[in-house]
Every structure is written in C-alpha cells, then in structure tokens.
Design a protein around this motif. Sequence first.
Motif, PDB file in Angstrom:
ATOM      1  N   SER A  21       0.807  -1.214   0.000  1.00  0.00           N
ATOM      2  CA  SER A  21       0.000   0.000   0.000  1.00  0.00           C
ATOM      3  C   SER A  21       0.843   1.267   0.000  1.00  0.00           C
ATOM      4  O   SER A  21       0.378   2.332  -0.400  1.00  0.00           O
ATOM      5  N   SER A  22       2.100   1.152   0.477  1.00  0.00           N
ATOM      6  CA  SER A  22       2.988   2.317   0.512  1.00  0.00           C
ATOM      7  C   SER A  22       4.439   1.859   0.464  1.00  0.00           C
ATOM      8  O   SER A  22       4.734   0.669   0.648  1.00  0.00           O
ATOM      9  N   ILE A  23       5.340   2.795   0.228  1.00  0.00           N
ATOM     10  CA  ILE A  23       6.774   2.496   0.230  1.00  0.00           C
ATOM     11  C   ILE A  23       7.200   1.921   1.579  1.00  0.00           C
ATOM     12  O   ILE A  23       8.034   1.015   1.655  1.00  0.00           O
ATOM     13  N   ASP A  24       6.625   2.413   2.644  1.00  0.00           N
ATOM     14  CA  ASP A  24       7.003   1.946   3.983  1.00  0.00           C
ATOM     15  C   ASP A  24       6.760   0.458   4.161  1.00  0.00           C
ATOM     16  O   ASP A  24       7.455  -0.204   4.945  1.00  0.00           O
ATOM     17  N   ASP A  25       5.786  -0.101   3.464  1.00  0.00           N
ATOM     18  CA  ASP A  25       5.514  -1.533   3.580  1.00  0.00           C
ATOM     19  C   ASP A  25       6.702  -2.380   3.132  1.00  0.00           C
ATOM     20  O   ASP A  25       6.872  -3.517   3.573  1.00  0.00           O
ATOM     21  N   LEU A  26       7.515  -1.839   2.239  1.00  0.00           N
ATOM     22  CA  LEU A  26       8.676  -2.579   1.733  1.00  0.00           C
ATOM     23  C   LEU A  26       9.772  -2.703   2.782  1.00  0.00           C
ATOM     24  O   LEU A  26      10.704  -3.497   2.623  1.00  0.00           O
ATOM     25  N   PHE A  27       9.670  -1.915   3.852  1.00  0.00           N
ATOM     26  CA  PHE A  27      10.679  -1.941   4.914  1.00  0.00           C
ATOM     27  C   PHE A  27      10.121  -2.530   6.200  1.00  0.00           C
ATOM     28  O   PHE A  27      10.598  -2.255   7.296  1.00  0.00           O
ATOM     29  N   ALA A  28       9.110  -3.400   6.058  1.00  0.00           N
ATOM     30  CA  ALA A  28       8.438  -3.965   7.232  1.00  0.00           C
ATOM     31  C   ALA A  28       9.377  -4.788   8.095  1.00  0.00           C
ATOM     32  O   ALA A  28       9.182  -4.907   9.307  1.00  0.00           O
ATOM     33  N   ASP A  29      10.424  -5.386   7.475  1.00  0.00           N
ATOM     34  CA  ASP A  29      11.354  -6.230   8.242  1.00  0.00           C
ATOM     35  C   ASP A  29      12.371  -5.414   9.033  1.00  0.00           C
ATOM     36  O   ASP A  29      13.107  -5.968   9.844  1.00  0.00           O
ATOM     37  N   VAL A  30      12.456  -4.119   8.774  1.00  0.00           N
ATOM     38  CA  VAL A  30      13.368  -3.251   9.534  1.00  0.00           C
ATOM     39  C   VAL A  30      12.616  -2.730  10.758  1.00  0.00           C
ATOM     40  O   VAL A  30      11.566  -2.101  10.617  1.00  0.00           O
ATOM     41  N   PRO A  32      11.001  -0.576  13.569  1.00  0.00           N
ATOM     42  CA  PRO A  32      10.663   0.862  13.509  1.00  0.00           C
ATOM     43  C   PRO A  32      11.712   1.749  14.172  1.00  0.00           C
ATOM     44  O   PRO A  32      12.010   2.845  13.680  1.00  0.00           O
ATOM     45  N   GLU A  33      12.311   1.273  15.287  1.00  0.00           N
ATOM     46  CA  GLU A  33      13.287   2.101  15.983  1.00  0.00           C
ATOM     47  C   GLU A  33      14.585   2.263  15.194  1.00  0.00           C
ATOM     48  O   GLU A  33      15.413   3.133  15.485  1.00  0.00           O
ATOM     49  N   ALA A  34      14.774   1.433  14.174  1.00  0.00           N
ATOM     50  CA  ALA A  34      15.988   1.531  13.357  1.00  0.00           C
ATOM     51  C   ALA A  34      15.773   2.367  12.097  1.00  0.00           C
ATOM     52  O   ALA A  34      16.707   2.598  11.336  1.00  0.00           O
ATOM     53  N   ARG A  35      14.555   2.818  11.869  1.00  0.00           N
ATOM     54  CA  ARG A  35      14.253   3.602  10.671  1.00  0.00           C
ATOM     55  C   ARG A  35      14.382   5.098  10.961  1.00  0.00           C
ATOM     56  O   ARG A  35      14.075   5.560  12.050  1.00  0.00           O
ATOM     57  N   LEU A  36      14.812   5.832   9.967  1.00  0.00           N
ATOM     58  CA  LEU A  36      14.899   7.287  10.077  1.00  0.00           C
ATOM     59  C   LEU A  36      13.564   7.916   9.680  1.00  0.00           C
ATOM     60  O   LEU A  36      12.926   7.477   8.710  1.00  0.00           O
TER      61      LEU A  36
END
Length: 452
Positions: A21-30, A32-36
């Motif tokens: 649904s969004s670009i953020d979904d592609l980073f689901a395995d990262v 949240p606290e490690a994302r900028l």
Amino acid sequence: MRYLPLTPDDRTAMLAAVGASSIDDLFADVPPEARLDGPISGLPLHASELAVERHMAALSRRNRAAGDGPFFLGAGAYRHHVPASVDHLIQRGEFLTAYTPYQPEIAQGTLQMLFEFQTQVARLFGADVANASMYDGSTACWEAIVMARRITKRGKALLSTGLHPHYRSVARTMAKYTRDSLVDGDPSLDPGTDWRALADAVDKDTSCVVVQYPDILGRIDDMSALASACQAAGALLIAVVTEPVALGLIKSPGEMGADIVVGEGQALGVGLQFGGPYVGLFACKSKYVRQMPGRLCGETVDAQGKRGFVLTLSTREQHIRREKATSNICTNSGLCALAFSIHMSLLGEKGLRQLAAINHARAKAAAAELAKVPGVSVMNGSFFNEFTLLLPSDARAAVHSLAEKGVLGGVSLGRLYPDNDGLANGLVVAVTETVTDEDIAAFAAALKEVLA
C-alpha cells in the motif's frame, strides 16, 4: 539536481503490482526504531568538497592503526604481515579493473588466477574442489548450511556453541526466509568443545552439523568422530575456518572427514581494512560439486590445443533459471581472492608452515607470560595463535582500561555475548607473527595494573 526517473504514477503502479500500500511496507522487516523519520541528526544538509575532506581527515586522525602499539585483537579478523608485493601486484590494471570474466577469450589472466586460487584453497582445506570465492566467511557459512539442505532434503542444522556469534547471527537472519531450523547456544568457559554432544544429537532430521576450527575460544579438537556420526546419520559435517594460517600447522578439516569446509581468507593477503571487504572460502567433496554455490573456473584446451581457462560451473541465478540456482551471489571477491592467492604463492607450503609455527610459538610465549598476572588463567588446553583468558572481573572494563594505556588487549566475550553474564570474564587474545616480546611484556604489565 537528483535524478528520479519514476513518476508518482509509476510508483503507485509498482506498489500495486507487489501488493504494497505504501513504500514503507517494503521496509516492514526493519524494526521501527531503526528507521529514520527525517535527515540524520547532526549532519548538515550540504557542505563543500573542501569542508568534507577536512572533516573526514580530522576524523581519521582519531583512529588508532593496528601497528601503532601492542595489538592482540582477533576473533575472526587477524593482523598478519602482508608483503608489499601483494599490494603492488593487485593494483596492476589488468587485475584492478577485472570483473566477472564472462568473456574467457579476454579474461585468461583472471580465470587462471581464480583457477590457482581454487587449487590453493582445496589443498589448504584438504578438500576435493573449491569455488572461486564468496563474499566473506559468514555468508560462506550460511551458503554451506543451505547447500546441506539441498543435498540431504532435511531442514535442521546443529550449530556448535563454538561457532562465531556473528556467523550464527547471519545464519539466523537467512533461516527466517528458508524456514531452516537452527539449534545453537552460547559456549561455556571450558577447555573442551561440545563436539561429543553434537555427535549424540545428530538424528534423521539433521541436515548438517557446523563446527568452527579453531573455535571462537581458540579451542582445537579432532572432528573425525563427529564426521563418522554425521555420515552414519546421513547428515553433512561443515567445518568453518576463520584463521587459515592455522592450517599450516594443524590437520585440515577435509583430512578428518568434513564434507564442506568454509572460512574467511582475510588473514592472508587482505589485511584488517576496518572490517572489510574480505573474502569467503568454500570447498567440498567432489560428489557435491553441482550443489556448490558461486562459480568454478576450470582448465581446458582451445581449438589449437593450447591451454586455456573457462568458467566451468556457475550455478547462480544470472546464468541459469532462477528456481534452479544454488545461490544469488552475483560475483566473487575477485580482488581479495587475488591478494590471498598472491600471498599464498609467496609463502609456498614451506613458508606457510613456518609462518604457522612462528604464530604458535608467539602465542605460547604470550599465554605463559599473561598467566603470571595475579588472578589470570588460560582456559584452553590447546590452541593455535588464539586463546581465552579468564579474568577475575568483567573483561569489557579491562579492555577499555588497557586501551587507555595504549594496549589493544583482545576481544571481550561480554562484547560478543552481551546477554550472557557467565562469559563476561572471558577475554579472547590473538597473537600473530607481528607481536614482539616487548608487546607481550607491555600487555602483561598493563593487565597487572588494570586488575590491581
């Protein structure tokens, strides 16, 4: 101006095609606290080239080079003397610019070098055949585990507690996607390995047993009985070697029955290099060659009968159908493999044995001297150039205090196993040919002061 070839409509169409649904979904395995959620704090949005150069130069001056004083760090990356001729030769244009040799008619030098490299690794490991290198030791270890799964059609791997924790971490990360079951644990501060227990644990569901030789604590054991137990149960024995210089003095894993031998080649020709790039080594018995990842260079003759070299086997996804590929590794660590091969060629078999003997002698001298420090003992019953000291208090604090005195005195087990308080007093010390009597004396004196 940034070059962004995709329009918002392009991105929307691509997300719809993959079900996101969004670009953020592609980073689901990262996590949240490690994302900028914005620009990196403390960094300017822009700066001149001159300003960046000055800033980076100032930061580099804060580094301490391995040769600036007593250096006893190891635990998978080792400081050895690399002859100046290695650097000189790998910077020749025909090598420095060489990439994957898809066209054998114009890449004969690169192919021949890789062929010689394979021969050196196979002989060093006591194996039938070796590939043209992997990325590093940890990924080579995982590739061996998944190779064992393909061969045995089983999905449970037993990992020795003496396997480097970083290698275990890589295996756990990858196993999430292959659904392999990994059985592992932390080591105990004991002179013996867990190999007897591993032999008893092998069952009909076991694809492989993975051991490190010498292991993370520097311990050395005979794997022959474990190899027999694996063979009887239809499982494979995988041996991991992080210090290839050791094989100049101790029996190779292949001689003791290991089916697959992998390792890190950094110690020969490559240097520490702040942790990379390194070069993974991979070898196995000839009957498993078609399941080996990466690629294999072979010797042949051309139409005129002249000697030549070609890519004999390349079971990766770029060359064959994706579902038939054994690995998604797209190249090998070619330049690092070249450095390894040049260093090995300069040493020769006699030179490697002499280098190994010097390492062992230096390590014995250091262990004897450090054991004289009140409250300190050497855990190992046997070792090559790396051993574990037992300190009377947390080794992490000792390491920091030693560094303040100009001595890089080893790797604390508390750093490698932060969640295991039972290992906190362990200190892994590596001693190579670069260590002098003065370095050993300085280490012992500093350690005595730190623990007083």
